[in-house]
Scaffold this motif. Structure first.
Motif, PDB file in Angstrom:
ATOM      1  N   HIS A   9       0.854  -1.189   0.000  1.00 54.02           N
ATOM      2  CA  HIS A   9       0.000   0.000   0.000  1.00 54.02           C
ATOM      3  C   HIS A   9       0.887   1.235   0.000  1.00 54.02           C
ATOM      4  O   HIS A   9       1.945   1.241   0.621  1.00 54.02           O
ATOM      5  CB  HIS A   9      -0.909   0.022   1.239  1.00 54.02           C
ATOM      6  CG  HIS A   9      -1.858  -1.136   1.310  1.00 54.02           C
ATOM      7  ND1 HIS A   9      -3.024  -1.184   0.579  1.00 54.02           N
ATOM      8  CD2 HIS A   9      -1.796  -2.294   2.009  1.00 54.02           C
ATOM      9  CE1 HIS A   9      -3.652  -2.317   0.840  1.00 54.02           C
ATOM     10  NE2 HIS A   9      -2.924  -3.013   1.708  1.00 54.02           N
ATOM     11  N   ALA A  10       0.451   2.279  -0.640  1.00 56.29           N
ATOM     12  CA  ALA A  10       1.232   3.510  -0.752  1.00 56.29           C
ATOM     13  C   ALA A  10       1.124   4.377   0.493  1.00 56.29           C
ATOM     14  O   ALA A  10       1.760   5.434   0.565  1.00 56.29           O
ATOM     15  CB  ALA A  10       0.770   4.305  -1.970  1.00 56.29           C
ATOM     16  N   THR A  11       0.340   3.949   1.486  1.00 56.14           N
ATOM     17  CA  THR A  11       0.095   4.794   2.657  1.00 56.14           C
ATOM     18  C   THR A  11       0.219   4.029   3.974  1.00 56.14           C
ATOM     19  O   THR A  11      -0.457   4.351   4.947  1.00 56.14           O
ATOM     20  CB  THR A  11      -1.303   5.432   2.569  1.00 56.14           C
ATOM     21  OG1 THR A  11      -2.287   4.391   2.491  1.00 56.14           O
ATOM     22  CG2 THR A  11      -1.427   6.358   1.379  1.00 56.14           C
ATOM     23  N   ALA A  12       1.088   3.028   4.025  1.00 53.06           N
ATOM     24  CA  ALA A  12       1.300   2.270   5.264  1.00 53.06           C
ATOM     25  C   ALA A  12       2.736   1.785   5.294  1.00 53.06           C
ATOM     26  O   ALA A  12       3.426   1.792   4.272  1.00 53.06           O
ATOM     27  CB  ALA A  12       0.329   1.086   5.344  1.00 53.06           C
ATOM     28  N   GLY A  13       3.188   1.376   6.478  1.00 55.79           N
ATOM     29  CA  GLY A  13       4.557   0.900   6.606  1.00 55.79           C
ATOM     30  C   GLY A  13       4.675  -0.210   7.630  1.00 55.79           C
ATOM     31  O   GLY A  13       3.703  -0.556   8.313  1.00 55.79           O
ATOM     32  N   ILE A  14       5.872  -0.757   7.731  1.00 55.49           N
ATOM     33  CA  ILE A  14       6.196  -1.814   8.688  1.00 55.49           C
ATOM     34  C   ILE A  14       7.305  -1.283   9.592  1.00 55.49           C
ATOM     35  O   ILE A  14       8.321  -0.775   9.111  1.00 55.49           O
ATOM     36  CB  ILE A  14       6.674  -3.096   7.969  1.00 55.49           C
ATOM     37  CG1 ILE A  14       5.593  -3.635   7.028  1.00 55.49           C
ATOM     38  CG2 ILE A  14       7.109  -4.144   8.989  1.00 55.49           C
ATOM     39  CD1 ILE A  14       4.324  -4.127   7.719  1.00 55.49           C
ATOM     40  N   GLY A  43      -5.419  16.235   5.127  1.00 54.43           N
ATOM     41  CA  GLY A  43      -4.054  15.832   5.430  1.00 54.43           C
ATOM     42  C   GLY A  43      -3.642  14.491   4.843  1.00 54.43           C
ATOM     43  O   GLY A  43      -2.571  13.977   5.150  1.00 54.43           O
ATOM     44  N   HIS A  44      -4.465  13.913   3.989  1.00 51.96           N
ATOM     45  CA  HIS A  44      -4.183  12.587   3.441  1.00 51.96           C
ATOM     46  C   HIS A  44      -2.868  12.535   2.663  1.00 51.96           C
ATOM     47  O   HIS A  44      -2.230  11.489   2.596  1.00 51.96           O
ATOM     48  CB  HIS A  44      -5.350  12.132   2.557  1.00 51.96           C
ATOM     49  CG  HIS A  44      -5.114  10.846   1.848  1.00 51.96           C
ATOM     50  ND1 HIS A  44      -4.972   9.646   2.512  1.00 51.96           N
ATOM     51  CD2 HIS A  44      -4.977  10.560   0.526  1.00 51.96           C
ATOM     52  CE1 HIS A  44      -4.771   8.677   1.634  1.00 51.96           C
ATOM     53  NE2 HIS A  44      -4.768   9.208   0.421  1.00 51.96           N
ATOM     54  N   GLY A  45      -2.427  13.654   2.140  1.00 49.67           N
ATOM     55  CA  GLY A  45      -1.160  13.679   1.410  1.00 49.67           C
ATOM     56  C   GLY A  45       0.000  13.197   2.255  1.00 49.67           C
ATOM     57  O   GLY A  45       0.931  12.568   1.757  1.00 49.67           O
ATOM     58  N   ARG A  46      -0.046  13.445   3.552  1.00 43.61           N
ATOM     59  CA  ARG A  46       1.028  12.990   4.448  1.00 43.61           C
ATOM     60  C   ARG A  46       1.109  11.468   4.486  1.00 43.61           C
ATOM     61  O   ARG A  46       2.176  10.908   4.677  1.00 43.61           O
ATOM     62  CB  ARG A  46       0.833  13.528   5.849  1.00 43.61           C
ATOM     63  CG  ARG A  46      -0.255  12.789   6.586  1.00 43.61           C
ATOM     64  CD  ARG A  46      -0.403  13.286   8.000  1.00 43.61           C
ATOM     65  NE  ARG A  46      -1.331  12.426   8.690  1.00 43.61           N
ATOM     66  CZ  ARG A  46      -1.034  11.763   9.788  1.00 43.61           C
ATOM     67  NH1 ARG A  46       0.141  11.866  10.334  1.00 43.61           N
ATOM     68  NH2 ARG A  46      -1.939  11.011  10.351  1.00 43.61           N
ATOM     69  N   ASP A  47      -0.046  10.807   4.324  1.00 41.55           N
ATOM     70  CA  ASP A  47      -0.058   9.342   4.342  1.00 41.55           C
ATOM     71  C   ASP A  47       0.782   8.769   3.207  1.00 41.55           C
ATOM     72  O   ASP A  47       1.356   7.694   3.334  1.00 41.55           O
ATOM     73  CB  ASP A  47      -1.497   8.814   4.238  1.00 41.55           C
ATOM     74  CG  ASP A  47      -2.369   9.277   5.382  1.00 41.55           C
ATOM     75  OD1 ASP A  47      -1.848   9.426   6.506  1.00 41.55           O
ATOM     76  OD2 ASP A  47      -3.576   9.503   5.150  1.00 41.55           O
ATOM     77  N   HIS A  48       0.858   9.519   2.096  1.00 40.84           N
ATOM     78  CA  HIS A  48       1.646   9.074   0.954  1.00 40.84           C
ATOM     79  C   HIS A  48       3.136   9.325   1.147  1.00 40.84           C
ATOM     80  O   HIS A  48       3.954   8.769   0.418  1.00 40.84           O
ATOM     81  CB  HIS A  48       1.140   9.739  -0.329  1.00 40.84           C
ATOM     82  CG  HIS A  48      -0.167   9.190  -0.769  1.00 40.84           C
ATOM     83  ND1 HIS A  48      -0.269   8.080  -1.561  1.00 40.84           N
ATOM     84  CD2 HIS A  48      -1.445   9.582  -0.495  1.00 40.84           C
ATOM     85  CE1 HIS A  48      -1.548   7.807  -1.772  1.00 40.84           C
ATOM     86  NE2 HIS A  48      -2.277   8.704  -1.131  1.00 40.84           N
ATOM     87  N   LEU A  77       4.446   8.857   4.301  1.00 45.21           N
ATOM     88  CA  LEU A  77       4.766   7.935   5.396  1.00 45.21           C
ATOM     89  C   LEU A  77       5.746   6.827   5.012  1.00 45.21           C
ATOM     90  O   LEU A  77       6.717   6.581   5.740  1.00 45.21           O
ATOM     91  CB  LEU A  77       3.482   7.322   5.974  1.00 45.21           C
ATOM     92  CG  LEU A  77       3.702   6.231   7.022  1.00 45.21           C
ATOM     93  CD1 LEU A  77       4.127   6.843   8.351  1.00 45.21           C
ATOM     94  CD2 LEU A  77       2.450   5.393   7.184  1.00 45.21           C
ATOM     95  N   PRO A  78       5.583   6.118   3.868  1.00 51.53           N
ATOM     96  CA  PRO A  78       6.498   5.018   3.553  1.00 51.53           C
ATOM     97  C   PRO A  78       7.956   5.440   3.342  1.00 51.53           C
ATOM     98  O   PRO A  78       8.844   4.596   3.368  1.00 51.53           O
ATOM     99  CB  PRO A  78       5.914   4.409   2.283  1.00 51.53           C
ATOM    100  CG  PRO A  78       4.465   4.769   2.332  1.00 51.53           C
ATOM    101  CD  PRO A  78       4.441   6.147   2.936  1.00 51.53           C
ATOM    102  N   ALA A  79       8.207   6.730   3.161  1.00 53.46           N
ATOM    103  CA  ALA A  79       9.592   7.200   3.079  1.00 53.46           C
ATOM    104  C   ALA A  79      10.228   7.244   4.466  1.00 53.46           C
ATOM    105  O   ALA A  79      11.453   7.219   4.592  1.00 53.46           O
ATOM    106  CB  ALA A  79       9.648   8.581   2.433  1.00 53.46           C
ATOM    107  N   ILE A  80       9.409   7.289   5.506  1.00 49.71           N
ATOM    108  CA  ILE A  80       9.894   7.338   6.887  1.00 49.71           C
ATOM    109  C   ILE A  80       9.734   5.984   7.576  1.00 49.71           C
ATOM    110  O   ILE A  80      10.630   5.523   8.272  1.00 49.71           O
ATOM    111  CB  ILE A  80       9.144   8.446   7.657  1.00 49.71           C
ATOM    112  CG1 ILE A  80       9.498   9.810   7.029  1.00 49.71           C
ATOM    113  CG2 ILE A  80       9.471   8.415   9.142  1.00 49.71           C
ATOM    114  CD1 ILE A  80       8.652  10.942   7.493  1.00 49.71           C
ATOM    115  N   VAL A  81       8.591   5.359   7.387  1.00 46.63           N
ATOM    116  CA  VAL A  81       8.327   4.006   7.892  1.00 46.63           C
ATOM    117  C   VAL A  81       8.173   3.141   6.644  1.00 46.63           C
ATOM    118  O   VAL A  81       7.121   3.155   6.012  1.00 46.63           O
ATOM    119  CB  VAL A  81       7.052   3.953   8.760  1.00 46.63           C
ATOM    120  CG1 VAL A  81       6.821   2.536   9.269  1.00 46.63           C
ATOM    121  CG2 VAL A  81       7.128   4.940   9.911  1.00 46.63           C
TER     122      VAL A  81
END
Length: 140
Positions: free
Chosen positions: A48-53, A88-93, A95-99
């Motif tokens: 997903h483009a808006t989640a991380g591990i 603020g949904h743009g921030r979710d995209h 997120l994967p650069a950080i998490v």
């Protein structure tokens, strides 16, 4: 496919709020079946483009601290060029650069080799997507 590589997809319900979901037990259950006591690697991937591990401590407040830190780094406001969805949904995209959307972890004797307080977690700040897929893959 050979016994050296096994994969499974989990469906994780994250609801309509930001969440850190502990996947450690799911990973351990998968390895009991897939690893057969072998050494190898477990890859955890969220497509997903808006989640991380993340590999973090949970249950002692660190999961809430992570979400608070993400709010500081990636505020849910109108500054984002990617602007569809909730505010603020743009921030979710971002997120994967950080998490990152993946983690690769050692498996020794068929067991996940984590530190005492480490857990494998799905990090989901996207309140618009209530269900996530997580792919677990064992190579050993």
């Amino acid at each position: 496919m050979s016994d050296a590589f096994t994969t499974r997809v989990l469906t994780v319900s994250t609801g309509s709020r930001e969440r850190v979901v502990d996947l450690t037990r799911d990973c351990e259950a998968f390895l009991r079946e897939a690893a057969g006591g072998r050494d190898g690697l477990l890859n955890v991937f969220v497509p997903h483009a808006t989640a991380g591990i993340a590999v973090i401590e949970t249950g002692a407040g660190s999961d809430d601290d992570l979400l608070a830190a993400l709010h500081t780094l990636l505020p849910a406001d109108d500054r984002w060029q990617h602007s569809h969805g909730s505010r603020g949904h743009g921030r979710d995209h971002v997120l994967p650069a950080i998490v990152p959307p993946h983690a690769t972890l050692p498996v020794i004797g068929g067991r996940l080799e984590l530190g005492t307080w480490q857990s494998v977690c799905l990090v989901d700040t996207n309140i618009d997507n209530h269900e996530r897929k997580v792919r677990l893959s064992f190579l050993g």
